[in-house]
Design a protein around this motif. Structure first.
Motif, PDB file in Angstrom:
ATOM      1  N   GLU A  95       2.891 -20.466  63.220  1.00 24.38           N
ATOM      2  CA  GLU A  95       4.176 -20.762  63.836  1.00 24.38           C
ATOM      3  C   GLU A  95       4.740 -22.011  63.203  1.00 24.38           C
ATOM      4  O   GLU A  95       3.994 -22.921  62.852  1.00 24.38           O
ATOM      5  N   GLY A  96       6.048 -22.040  63.062  1.00 24.57           N
ATOM      6  CA  GLY A  96       6.690 -23.229  62.522  1.00 24.57           C
ATOM      7  C   GLY A  96       7.856 -22.862  61.642  1.00 24.57           C
ATOM      8  O   GLY A  96       8.394 -21.759  61.720  1.00 24.57           O
ATOM      9  N   ARG A  97       8.237 -23.786  60.777  1.00 23.16           N
ATOM     10  CA  ARG A  97       9.286 -23.509  59.790  1.00 23.16           C
ATOM     11  C   ARG A  97       8.715 -22.491  58.823  1.00 23.16           C
ATOM     12  O   ARG A  97       7.770 -22.784  58.088  1.00 23.16           O
ATOM     13  N   VAL A  98       9.244 -21.310  58.841  1.00 19.65           N
ATOM     14  CA  VAL A  98       8.652 -20.172  58.137  1.00 19.65           C
ATOM     15  C   VAL A  98       8.370 -20.498  56.680  1.00 19.65           C
ATOM     16  O   VAL A  98       7.234 -20.325  56.200  1.00 19.65           O
ATOM     17  N   GLU A  99       9.372 -20.956  55.959  1.00 17.64           N
ATOM     18  CA  GLU A  99       9.207 -21.190  54.523  1.00 17.64           C
ATOM     19  C   GLU A  99       8.135 -22.232  54.227  1.00 17.64           C
ATOM     20  O   GLU A  99       7.343 -22.086  53.294  1.00 17.64           O
ATOM     21  N   ARG A 100       8.060 -23.255  55.055  1.00 18.69           N
ATOM     22  CA  ARG A 100       7.060 -24.300  54.827  1.00 18.69           C
ATOM     23  C   ARG A 100       5.651 -23.828  55.186  1.00 18.69           C
ATOM     24  O   ARG A 100       4.675 -24.196  54.535  1.00 18.69           O
ATOM     25  N   GLU A 101       5.543 -23.020  56.214  1.00 18.14           N
ATOM     26  CA  GLU A 101       4.239 -22.479  56.589  1.00 18.14           C
ATOM     27  C   GLU A 101       3.696 -21.528  55.506  1.00 18.14           C
ATOM     28  O   GLU A 101       2.510 -21.513  55.228  1.00 18.14           O
ATOM     29  N   VAL A 102       4.591 -20.741  54.900  1.00 15.70           N
ATOM     30  CA  VAL A 102       4.156 -19.836  53.830  1.00 15.70           C
ATOM     31  C   VAL A 102       3.657 -20.642  52.636  1.00 15.70           C
ATOM     32  O   VAL A 102       2.592 -20.353  52.076  1.00 15.70           O
ATOM     33  N   VAL A 103       4.398 -21.668  52.247  1.00 13.66           N
ATOM     34  CA  VAL A 103       3.977 -22.509  51.123  1.00 13.66           C
ATOM     35  C   VAL A 103       2.640 -23.181  51.435  1.00 13.66           C
ATOM     36  O   VAL A 103       1.733 -23.205  50.596  1.00 13.66           O
ATOM     37  N   ALA A 104       2.486 -23.693  52.640  1.00 12.88           N
ATOM     38  CA  ALA A 104       1.226 -24.340  53.022  1.00 12.88           C
ATOM     39  C   ALA A 104       0.068 -23.344  52.993  1.00 12.88           C
ATOM     40  O   ALA A 104      -1.032 -23.663  52.532  1.00 12.88           O
ATOM     41  N   ALA A 105       0.308 -22.123  53.467  1.00  6.80           N
ATOM     42  CA  ALA A 105      -0.756 -21.108  53.470  1.00  6.80           C
ATOM     43  C   ALA A 105      -1.136 -20.683  52.063  1.00  6.80           C
ATOM     44  O   ALA A 105      -2.254 -20.239  51.823  1.00  6.80           O
ATOM     45  N   ALA A 106      -0.205 -20.812  51.116  1.00  7.21           N
ATOM     46  CA  ALA A 106      -0.473 -20.400  49.735  1.00  7.21           C
ATOM     47  C   ALA A 106      -1.302 -21.419  48.963  1.00  7.21           C
ATOM     48  O   ALA A 106      -1.777 -21.121  47.866  1.00  7.21           O
ATOM     49  N   ALA A 107      -1.491 -22.604  49.515  1.00 12.02           N
ATOM     50  CA  ALA A 107      -2.321 -23.605  48.843  1.00 12.02           C
ATOM     51  C   ALA A 107      -3.734 -23.056  48.675  1.00 12.02           C
ATOM     52  O   ALA A 107      -4.322 -22.551  49.619  1.00 12.02           O
ATOM     53  N   GLY A 108      -4.259 -23.108  47.476  1.00 10.34           N
ATOM     54  CA  GLY A 108      -5.600 -22.595  47.203  1.00 10.34           C
ATOM     55  C   GLY A 108      -5.641 -21.097  46.956  1.00 10.34           C
ATOM     56  O   GLY A 108      -6.706 -20.519  46.784  1.00 10.34           O
ATOM     57  N   THR A 109      -4.474 -20.451  46.950  1.00 14.82           N
ATOM     58  CA  THR A 109      -4.373 -19.017  46.704  1.00 14.82           C
ATOM     59  C   THR A 109      -4.169 -18.778  45.210  1.00 14.82           C
ATOM     60  O   THR A 109      -3.493 -19.557  44.545  1.00 14.82           O
ATOM     61  N   ASP A 110      -4.723 -17.693  44.710  1.00 10.88           N
ATOM     62  CA  ASP A 110      -4.530 -17.340  43.307  1.00 10.88           C
ATOM     63  C   ASP A 110      -3.245 -16.549  43.086  1.00 10.88           C
ATOM     64  O   ASP A 110      -2.711 -16.529  41.981  1.00 10.88           O
ATOM     65  N   LEU A 111      -2.763 -15.866  44.127  1.00  8.89           N
ATOM     66  CA  LEU A 111      -1.542 -15.069  44.020  1.00  8.89           C
ATOM     67  C   LEU A 111      -0.914 -14.931  45.402  1.00  8.89           C
ATOM     68  O   LEU A 111      -1.604 -14.618  46.366  1.00  8.89           O
ATOM     69  N   LEU A 112       0.395 -15.149  45.456  1.00 11.14           N
ATOM     70  CA  LEU A 112       1.160 -14.924  46.681  1.00 11.14           C
ATOM     71  C   LEU A 112       2.033 -13.699  46.448  1.00 11.14           C
ATOM     72  O   LEU A 112       2.791 -13.646  45.473  1.00 11.14           O
ATOM     73  N   VAL A 113       1.938 -12.720  47.325  1.00 10.20           N
ATOM     74  CA  VAL A 113       2.764 -11.521  47.252  1.00 10.20           C
ATOM     75  C   VAL A 113       3.804 -11.621  48.364  1.00 10.20           C
ATOM     76  O   VAL A 113       3.454 -11.830  49.524  1.00 10.20           O
ATOM     77  N   MET A 114       5.068 -11.449  47.981  1.00 12.05           N
ATOM     78  CA  MET A 114       6.151 -11.515  48.954  1.00 12.05           C
ATOM     79  C   MET A 114       7.254 -10.563  48.536  1.00 12.05           C
ATOM     80  O   MET A 114       7.360 -10.179  47.380  1.00 12.05           O
ATOM     81  N   ALA A 115       8.086 -10.194  49.495  1.00 14.34           N
ATOM     82  CA  ALA A 115       9.214  -9.301  49.226  1.00 14.34           C
ATOM     83  C   ALA A 115      10.513 -10.088  49.245  1.00 14.34           C
ATOM     84  O   ALA A 115      10.632 -11.110  49.925  1.00 14.34           O
ATOM     85  N   ARG A 116      11.473  -9.590  48.520  1.00 11.42           N
ATOM     86  CA  ARG A 116      12.806 -10.171  48.543  1.00 11.42           C
ATOM     87  C   ARG A 116      13.353 -10.066  49.963  1.00 11.42           C
ATOM     88  O   ARG A 116      13.146  -9.060  50.632  1.00 11.42           O
ATOM     89  N   ASP A 117      14.055 -11.093  50.403  1.00  9.68           N
ATOM     90  CA  ASP A 117      14.528 -11.148  51.786  1.00  9.68           C
ATOM     91  C   ASP A 117      16.035 -11.339  51.884  1.00  9.68           C
ATOM     92  O   ASP A 117      16.549 -11.719  52.921  1.00  9.68           O
ATOM     93  N   GLY A 118      16.740 -11.051  50.802  1.00 11.15           N
ATOM     94  CA  GLY A 118      18.186 -11.225  50.797  1.00 11.15           C
ATOM     95  C   GLY A 118      18.903  -9.892  50.672  1.00 11.15           C
ATOM     96  O   GLY A 118      18.495  -8.893  51.272  1.00 11.15           O
ATOM     97  N   ASP A 119      19.957  -9.873  49.871  1.00 19.32           N
ATOM     98  CA  ASP A 119      20.773  -8.679  49.670  1.00 19.32           C
ATOM     99  C   ASP A 119      19.984  -7.635  48.885  1.00 19.32           C
ATOM    100  O   ASP A 119      19.688  -7.844  47.708  1.00 19.32           O
ATOM    101  N   PRO A 120      19.649  -6.510  49.505  1.00 16.99           N
ATOM    102  CA  PRO A 120      18.846  -5.502  48.811  1.00 16.99           C
ATOM    103  C   PRO A 120      19.668  -4.564  47.933  1.00 16.99           C
ATOM    104  O   PRO A 120      19.115  -3.708  47.245  1.00 16.99           O
TER     105      PRO A 120
END
Length: 163
Positions: A95-120
């Motif tokens: 829980e928290g500021r979504v973008e910052r929590e994702v970046v924090a969770a990616a620390a120590g990760t070899d690959l972050l997989v995410m989907a585009r979240d704007g105009d499809p």
């Protein structure tokens, strides 16, 4: 030492992220399915109740119910993502500021997989919303950016600059 892959799963785009992990991550990868709940909706409900309806009956605060509903939805989404992945994985809800929590969770990760979240509907910078742009710009690891649906045709590229 196994590869650590974090998949940021969100409502509406999680199947594409899970499919990308299935396709691109080694079978023995340590996979983390990550969901982040923002504080904005429950926070607004808490504030509205306190400001408009009074502070005398906290048991009637709709913000608490929204927090519970959000947690239930996140758990169901993570369960569905794990089933679709079809191999051992870890699940994490933040829980928290979504973008910052994702970046924090990616620390120590070899690959972050995410989907585009704007105009499809078209290629270009607007295919990333503010949260996605922040994560792409600040991720401390390589990012695999996928389209939640089929990618738009190249004819949707923005025009070149006039200079």
């Amino acid at each position: 030492m196994s590869v650590i892959v974090t998949a940021w799963v969100t409502e509406g785009t999680w199947p594409a992220c899970v499919d990308a992990v299935r396709m691109h991550a080694p079978e023995d990868a340590d996979v983390l399915l990550l969901h982040v709940s923002g504080l904005d909706v429950p926070g607004l409900a808490h504030a509205a109740y306190a400001g408009l309806l009074g502070r005398g009956h906290p048991e009637h605060d709709p913000g608490a119910r929204l927090e519970d509903l959000e947690a239930e939805c996140a758990a169901r989404l993570l369960d569905a993502a794990a089933r679709r992945l079809g191999r051992p994985c870890r699940r994490e809800e933040r829980e928290g500021r979504v973008e910052r929590e994702v970046v924090a969770a990616a620390a120590g990760t070899d690959l972050l997989v995410m989907a585009r979240d704007g105009d499809p509907a078209r290629l270009g910078p607007r295919s990333l919303g503010p949260a996605g742009r922040f994560v792409v710009d600040h991720a401390p690891c390589p990012v695999l950016l996928v389209w939640p649906e089929a990618a738009p045709d190249v004819t949707t590229l923005p025009p070149p600059p006039p200079h």
